[in-house]
Design a protein around this motif. Structure first.
Motif, PDB file in Angstrom:
ATOM      1  N   GLY A  31       0.779  -1.814  -0.163  1.00 58.26           N
ATOM      2  CA  GLY A  31      -0.377   0.003  -0.001  1.00 58.26           C
ATOM      3  C   GLY A  31       0.980   1.385  -0.510  1.00 58.26           C
ATOM      4  O   GLY A  31       0.683   2.248   0.558  1.00 58.26           O
ATOM      5  N   LEU A  32       1.820   1.195  -0.923  1.00 58.77           N
ATOM      6  CA  LEU A  32       2.781   2.755  -0.840  1.00 58.77           C
ATOM      7  C   LEU A  32       2.232   3.251  -1.522  1.00 58.77           C
ATOM      8  O   LEU A  32       1.929   2.801  -2.772  1.00 58.77           O
ATOM      9  N   SER A  33       2.679   4.938  -1.109  1.00 60.76           N
ATOM     10  CA  SER A  33       1.786   5.706  -2.376  1.00 60.76           C
ATOM     11  C   SER A  33       2.962   6.033  -3.169  1.00 60.76           C
ATOM     12  O   SER A  33       2.624   6.186  -4.277  1.00 60.76           O
ATOM     13  N   TYR A  34       4.948   5.311  -2.836  1.00 61.71           N
ATOM     14  CA  TYR A  34       5.882   5.813  -3.598  1.00 61.71           C
ATOM     15  C   TYR A  34       7.021   4.665  -3.008  1.00 61.71           C
ATOM     16  O   TYR A  34       6.855   4.594  -1.822  1.00 61.71           O
ATOM     17  N   LEU A  35       7.801   4.127  -4.203  1.00 64.32           N
ATOM     18  CA  LEU A  35       8.366   3.285  -3.353  1.00 64.32           C
ATOM     19  C   LEU A  35       9.947   3.388  -4.213  1.00 64.32           C
ATOM     20  O   LEU A  35      10.463   3.775  -5.440  1.00 64.32           O
ATOM     21  N   ARG A  68       3.918   3.534  -9.294  1.00 64.02           N
ATOM     22  CA  ARG A  68       4.863   4.321  -8.275  1.00 64.02           C
ATOM     23  C   ARG A  68       6.141   3.459  -7.358  1.00 64.02           C
ATOM     24  O   ARG A  68       6.711   3.635  -6.353  1.00 64.02           O
ATOM     25  N   THR A  69       6.787   3.116  -8.454  1.00 63.76           N
ATOM     26  CA  THR A  69       7.676   2.115  -7.950  1.00 63.76           C
ATOM     27  C   THR A  69       9.199   2.355  -8.769  1.00 63.76           C
ATOM     28  O   THR A  69       9.315   2.726 -10.186  1.00 63.76           O
ATOM     29  N   TRP A  70      10.006   3.502  -8.325  1.00 62.15           N
ATOM     30  CA  TRP A  70      10.636   4.203  -9.593  1.00 62.15           C
ATOM     31  C   TRP A  70      12.787   3.906  -8.765  1.00 62.15           C
ATOM     32  O   TRP A  70      13.126   4.062  -7.715  1.00 62.15           O
ATOM     33  N   LEU A  98      12.214  14.196  -9.044  1.00 57.25           N
ATOM     34  CA  LEU A  98      11.319  15.392  -7.675  1.00 57.25           C
ATOM     35  C   LEU A  98      10.460  14.682  -8.008  1.00 57.25           C
ATOM     36  O   LEU A  98       9.117  13.845  -8.981  1.00 57.25           O
ATOM     37  N   VAL A  99       9.023  13.924  -6.880  1.00 55.32           N
ATOM     38  CA  VAL A  99       8.121  13.352  -6.190  1.00 55.32           C
ATOM     39  C   VAL A  99       7.075  13.997  -5.770  1.00 55.32           C
ATOM     40  O   VAL A  99       7.258  14.243  -4.776  1.00 55.32           O
ATOM     41  N   THR A 100       5.661  14.402  -6.184  1.00 59.75           N
ATOM     42  CA  THR A 100       5.023  14.861  -5.607  1.00 59.75           C
ATOM     43  C   THR A 100       4.095  14.179  -5.364  1.00 59.75           C
ATOM     44  O   THR A 100       3.370  13.160  -5.881  1.00 59.75           O
ATOM     45  N   LEU A 101       3.576  14.215  -4.043  1.00 58.76           N
ATOM     46  CA  LEU A 101       2.108  12.716  -3.718  1.00 58.76           C
ATOM     47  C   LEU A 101       1.650  13.838  -2.842  1.00 58.76           C
ATOM     48  O   LEU A 101       1.475  14.573  -2.404  1.00 58.76           O
ATOM     49  N   ALA A 139      -3.403   8.828  -5.058  1.00 61.32           N
ATOM     50  CA  ALA A 139      -2.614   9.064  -5.359  1.00 61.32           C
ATOM     51  C   ALA A 139      -2.027   8.805  -6.718  1.00 61.32           C
ATOM     52  O   ALA A 139      -0.876   8.183  -5.662  1.00 61.32           O
ATOM     53  N   GLU A 140      -2.012   9.440  -8.002  1.00 62.72           N
ATOM     54  CA  GLU A 140      -0.599   8.227  -7.913  1.00 62.72           C
ATOM     55  C   GLU A 140       0.530   9.872  -8.331  1.00 62.72           C
ATOM     56  O   GLU A 140      -0.302  10.485  -8.897  1.00 62.72           O
ATOM     57  N   PRO A 141       1.494   9.153  -8.011  1.00 65.77           N
ATOM     58  CA  PRO A 141       2.309  10.144  -7.682  1.00 65.77           C
ATOM     59  C   PRO A 141       3.115  11.203  -9.022  1.00 65.77           C
ATOM     60  O   PRO A 141       3.011   9.945 -10.294  1.00 65.77           O
ATOM     61  N   VAL A 142       3.479  12.174  -9.213  1.00 66.47           N
ATOM     62  CA  VAL A 142       3.947  12.346 -10.272  1.00 66.47           C
ATOM     63  C   VAL A 142       5.370  12.619 -10.405  1.00 66.47           C
ATOM     64  O   VAL A 142       5.522  13.431  -9.317  1.00 66.47           O
ATOM     65  N   VAL A 143       6.327  12.341 -10.997  1.00 71.56           N
ATOM     66  CA  VAL A 143       7.264  11.824 -11.456  1.00 71.56           C
ATOM     67  C   VAL A 143       8.170  13.366 -12.267  1.00 71.56           C
ATOM     68  O   VAL A 143       7.714  12.335 -13.162  1.00 71.56           O
TER      69      VAL A 143
END
Length: 380
Positions: A187-191, A205-207, A229-232, A237-241
């Motif tokens: 359940g991560l917003s970003y990894l 969500r994984t970079w 640069l990651v916006t959460l 919400a899907e991150p903006v990378v």
């Protein structure tokens, strides 16, 4: 929230191909990249920087090397820097992380040595789930604990790990391998991942951020020299990378088969075009083959070996053009006489025998050509 994702600084890295002039330049630039990361995070309104392992290149850096990245991060007290150990700087007993702790780290530089959630903001709306390494090779998935890690309801969950979602490079199968769908399972917003040195999207969500300063010829065009640069905007919400360039040097491999002066000119143009504004930022590993006449070999030496060799930060050359003297080349020695006879003998020897003998004959013929062309010793 906004965060900046980086990894694989590998401070203290030794470039074995580099001589005593270029090695300290490459090492220093890896430190300078930290300042560029900090300024980027500040300019883009990031609240923190997450560093996904391999801050250092080896386990026992000198005291100066140990402290250097800390001093760069110290210049940005408005940012929190979250660090985890990677496979190059894993958390061994009485190792570099304990040495770092004894130096008295500023409060805004936070090493995460345990697999335990940590708040990313004062309000507790975002939490970091760090999965640093305690050994160079970990059997099993170091991110598996994230699935059951407790964080407040509705919190943004950010994973931070070092390893491979597939087998990269020298890592043997089963070492530091991560579940490719860990972000979904936990359940991560970003990894945020480190280990692979090029920026790479695994899923939304994984970079991998890649190394901020390219450190190999094979990564020249593969996403190195970046920070993400990651916006959460929320936990679901899907991150903006967004990828931002932070590296200075440009690395490239090149190949050339040289048979005439036009080939030399084309090669020079191609290498200068890598960075026409500042060729001193460029490192090239060039593989050369082919054969040239005496006058073209002179052009090769002047335009590529000496010219570009002085302009570029590094020009590493494998191979060399062979010698194929033309009739015009031999005419430079005159229509006959002892010098012409010697040139013809050397030309023949440059095309037969073992490699060492051919090279000696070719060098001697080229030297004789330069003397004849310049009219030295009355040979014209």
């Amino acid at each position: 929230m906004r965060l900046l994702h980086t990894s694989d600084w590998q401070i203290g890295k030794v470039f074995r191909f580099a001589d005593d002039d270029i090695l300290p330049v490459l090492q220093q630039e890896r430190l300078e990249a930290i300042g560029r990361i900090g300024r980027l995070a500040r300019a883009q309104g990031a609240e923190c920087v997450v560093v996904a392992g391999d801050i250092y290149d080896h386990l026992r850096p000198s005291e100066r090397t140990l402290r250097q990245p800390v001093e760069r991060m110290r210049q940005f007290p408005d940012l929190r820097w979250h660090l985890i150990p990677g496979n190059h700087d894993f958390n061994e007993r009485d190792g570099l992380w304990e040495r770092l702790a004894r130096t008295g780290l500023p409060d805004h530089i936070v090493p995460h040595l345990a697999h335990a959630p940590a708040a990313l903001d004062a309000a507790g709306t975002a939490w970091l789930l760090p999965a640093g390494l305690g050994h160079r090779h970990v059997i099993g998935d170091p991110t598996a604990w994230m699935d059951g890690a407790a964080t407040p309801e509705g919190a943004i969950r950010v994973g931070l790990a070092h390893g491979s979602v597939r087998s990269f490079g020298e890592e043997a199968p089963g070492h530091n391998l991560l579940a490719i769908d860990r972000a979904r399972q936990a359940g991560l917003s970003y990894l945020a991942l480190g280990d692979w040195h090029g920026a790479q999207r695994i899923d939304a969500r994984t970079w991998y951020s890649g190394t901020p300063e390219v450190d190999g010829f094979d990564l020249g065009g593969a996403g190195g020299g970046q920070a993400l640069l990651v916006t959460l905007d929320g936990p679901r919400a899907e991150p903006v990378v967004e990828s931002h360039a932070v590296g200075r040097f440009r690395w490239a491999r090149a190949q050339a088969v040289l048979t005439c002066a036009d080939d030399i000119a084309a090669l020079e143009g191609r290498l200068r075009a890598i960075d026409p504004d500042d060729p001193s930022r460029v490192l090239v590993w060039l593989a050369v083959s082919g054969a040239l006449g005496l006058s073209e070999l002179e052009g090769w030496q002047a335009r590529i070996v000496d010219g570009l060799g002085s302009a570029l930060r590094l020009l590493r050359i494998d191979g060399a053009p062979g010698l194929a003297p033309s009739s015009d080349d031999l005419d430079a020695f005159g229509p006959g006489g002892a010098v012409r006879a010697a040139a013809e003998t050397l030309a023949r020897q440059a095309g037969e025998g073992d490699e060492a003998a051919r090279a000696i004959a070719a060098a001697a013929l080229q030297r004789l050509y330069l003397l004849a062309r310049d009219g030295a010793g009355g040979m014209a």
